[in-house]
Design an enzyme around this catalytic site. Structure first.
Site, PDB file in Angstrom:
ATOM      1  N   TYR A  60     137.179 -58.750 -15.427  1.00  0.00           N
ATOM      2  CA  TYR A  60     138.571 -58.357 -15.202  1.00  0.00           C
ATOM      3  C   TYR A  60     138.775 -57.378 -14.050  1.00  0.00           C
ATOM      4  O   TYR A  60     139.916 -57.061 -13.720  1.00  0.00           O
ATOM      5  CB  TYR A  60     139.152 -57.763 -16.488  1.00  0.00           C
ATOM      6  N   HIS A  92     146.817 -64.755 -15.235  1.00  0.00           N
ATOM      7  CA  HIS A  92     145.529 -64.369 -15.824  1.00  0.00           C
ATOM      8  C   HIS A  92     144.652 -63.790 -14.728  1.00  0.00           C
ATOM      9  O   HIS A  92     144.557 -64.369 -13.640  1.00  0.00           O
ATOM     10  CB  HIS A  92     144.827 -65.559 -16.471  1.00  0.00           C
TER      11      HIS A  92
END
Length: 147
Positions: free
Chosen positions: A26, A103
């Protein structure tokens, strides 16, 4: 160009842990870093940006309901709710506000259970795998569509 547009940015579960949670997947930016940068971009585009993050599905749904008649576009990173939440899908359909699904990671290069989204087929667009930059692309796309 984009005067008076109001865009709602929603972030789902565990995104409050960005920067420390699986940074190899991430990235190292925190959610606050992303929101501050996006807020500056929105200001430069003369757009009002409101942000909300929650780990609770019902709180995200309540924000979506409250957006009806008040928000022109939604940018949403539903996180894990992407793969599980019919309720979030129904809320987005119910308010009839266009939205872009975001995302940070490429969900299609990850576990098979992440390959299905309950939202993608009703979204204006989906951005995945481009990290925090995906939020900027989504903001610009929303403004372009509204202008």
């Amino acid at each position: 160009m984009s005067e008076n547009f109001h865009i709602l940015l929603l972030n789902g579960p565990n995104l409050n842990l960005l920067g420390t949670r699986e940074p190899e997947t991430y990235g190292h930016l925190t959610l606050n870093d992303i929101v501050q940068s996006l807020s500056a971009d929105a200001q430069a585009l003369n757009v009002k940006l409101t942000h909300f993050q929650s780990n609770a599905e019902h709180e995200l749904i309540n924000k979506i309901h409250a957006a009806r008649g008040n928000v022109d576009y939604i940018l949403i990173n539903p996180a894990a709710f992407t793969h599980t939440s019919v309720a979030l899908r129904d809320a987005l359909l119910g308010v009839n506000i266009p939205f872009i699904e975001i995302h940070l990671s490429n969900v299609y290069s990850r576990e098979p259970f992440r390959h299905h989204s309950y939202l993608s087929d009703i979204a204006t667009g989906v951005i995945c795998g481009l990290g925090a930059e995906g939020y900027r692309f989504a903001l610009q796309a929303a403004v372009n569509r509204l202008s």
